[in-house]
Write a protein that holds these residues in place. Structure first.
Motif, PDB file in Angstrom:
ATOM      1  N   ALA A  61      -4.212  12.153   1.481  1.00  0.00           N
ATOM      2  CA  ALA A  61      -3.290  11.080   1.843  1.00  0.00           C
ATOM      3  C   ALA A  61      -3.783   9.744   1.317  1.00  0.00           C
ATOM      4  N   GLY A  62      -5.089   9.500   1.420  1.00  0.00           N
ATOM      5  CA  GLY A  62      -5.654   8.272   0.883  1.00  0.00           C
ATOM      6  C   GLY A  62      -5.487   8.181  -0.623  1.00  0.00           C
ATOM      7  N   GLU A  63      -5.689   9.294  -1.311  1.00  0.00           N
ATOM      8  CA  GLU A  63      -5.511   9.325  -2.763  1.00  0.00           C
ATOM      9  C   GLU A  63      -4.062   9.056  -3.145  1.00  0.00           C
ATOM     10  N   LEU A  64      -3.128   9.637  -2.416  1.00  0.00           N
ATOM     11  CA  LEU A  64      -1.717   9.408  -2.704  1.00  0.00           C
ATOM     12  C   LEU A  64      -1.340   7.941  -2.495  1.00  0.00           C
ATOM     13  N   ARG A  65      -1.825   7.352  -1.408  1.00  0.00           N
ATOM     14  CA  ARG A  65      -1.514   5.947  -1.153  1.00  0.00           C
ATOM     15  C   ARG A  65      -2.080   5.044  -2.249  1.00  0.00           C
ATOM     16  N   ARG A  66      -3.288   5.344  -2.709  1.00  0.00           N
ATOM     17  CA  ARG A  66      -3.891   4.522  -3.757  1.00  0.00           C
ATOM     18  C   ARG A  66      -3.099   4.591  -5.054  1.00  0.00           C
ATOM     19  N   SER A  67      -2.404   5.699  -5.270  1.00  0.00           N
ATOM     20  CA  SER A  67      -1.608   5.841  -6.488  1.00  0.00           C
ATOM     21  C   SER A  67      -0.162   5.385  -6.292  1.00  0.00           C
ATOM     22  N   GLY A  68       0.146   4.812  -5.123  1.00  0.00           N
ATOM     23  CA  GLY A  68       1.467   4.242  -4.891  1.00  0.00           C
ATOM     24  C   GLY A  68       2.434   5.116  -4.134  1.00  0.00           C
ATOM     25  N   THR A  69       1.978   6.269  -3.628  1.00  0.00           N
ATOM     26  CA  THR A  69       2.850   7.148  -2.850  1.00  0.00           C
ATOM     27  C   THR A  69       2.522   7.019  -1.374  1.00  0.00           C
TER      28      THR A  69
END
Length: 295
Positions: free
Chosen positions: A143-151
């Motif tokens: 989830a953290g990775e997705l948020r960092r990529s704009g999702t």
């Protein structure tokens, strides 16, 4: 406390690569490339259990990937959750792009609320023995990775085991289905959160697909027919309460406007359509489940 101390120790004093054993690395560059260097692909077990959503996996469950997952799950190498979560995030993106009407590149996030990552839960006894819930920990990293990529994304741990199940290690696909039938349920109050965004079931490994199929059944059973203000059917599925790590993440979904249909069905929907999960994503799956999808 145990998990916090292990996290700190792994970060400050990495002893060896979780994949190949190379010294002084949490996960070496070669093993990182094996884990997430290739595009995530759809996987399908054979036989395929009824109700299994479309599943994407980041890597084959073999060699370095298998060693990395076991080091995280069974040996408490908690620092590996970061690279494993990055791999899982890639599988989530691939699943969303495939499921969303229009195919690859059509889903850009936003407008429907955050992506809801719903981990398949470990049993309480296993969590106590390991000191952590591997799928949940990897989901939080994803989830953290997705948020960092704009999702926008968050983890909803709504699924609970409502009865004891046997250890699945020695069971075949049919026995696993029987072992897990009716074993999962959405926790009290969890159904209210299932319409807040597109739901993706997540786990560390898929073998026979029995766990993911049971998780999908539990989500569908908890929600039933739902429609939004515009009369468009939901294709979602996800926690009774949000984890502390994931509170207040992502925008609130608007309850009007066009929403996606079932995977592969352009604009499908309509008042009374059953809620469903969008897709499922895992870090790894057996090599032969990749080969099946070539046909």
């Amino acid at each position: 406390m145990r998990g916090w101390w292990q996290d700190l120790t792994d970060l400050v004093l990495p002893t060896e690569c979780g994949g190949c054993g190379r010294p002084r690395a949490v996960l070496c560059a070669k093993c990182r490339a094996v884990l997430s260097g290739a595009a995530a692909r759809p996987v399908r077990p054979l036989p395929e259990p009824p109700g299994l959503p479309v599943v994407h996996a980041a890597a084959r469950y073999a060699d370095e990937v298998r060693a990395t997952l076991l080091a995280h799950k069974e040996r408490g190498a908690l620092a590996l959750a970061g690279p494993l979560g990055a791999a899982l995030a890639g599988a989530v993106r691939a699943g969303l792009q495939s499921a969303w009407t229009g195919g690859e590149g059509a889903w850009a996030g936003g407008g429907w609320g955050p992506v809801l990552l719903v981990p398949v839960p470990s049993g309480r006894r296993a969590v106590r023995a390991r000191g952590h819930d591997p799928a949940r920990r990897i989901a939080l990293a994803a989830a953290g990775e997705l948020r960092r990529s704009g999702t926008p994304a968050r983890v909803l741990g709504v699924l609970r085991q409502r009865r004891a199940v046997a250890d699945q290690a020695e069971l075949n696909s049919r026995q696993r289905l029987d072992n897990l039938a009716g074993a999962l349920a959405v926790a009290s109050g969890g159904a209210r959160l299932l319409s807040e965004g597109p739901v993706v079931l997540v786990d560390d490994v898929m073998t026979t697909g029995a766990s993911l199929a049971e998780a999908a059944r539990a989500v569908r059973a908890a929600t039933g027919p739902i429609s939004n203000a515009a009369g468009t059917g939901a294709v979602y599925g996800g926690e009774t309460w949000e984890s502390r790590e994931e509170q207040n993440v992502g925008p609130t979904r608007e309850r009007t406007g066009r929403r996606p249909g079932r995977p592969g069905m352009a604009g499908a929907g309509g008042a009374g359509q059953d809620v469903d999960v969008v897709c499922a994503a895992v870090v790894a799956a057996p090599p032969d489940s990749f080969e099946i999808n070539r046909n």
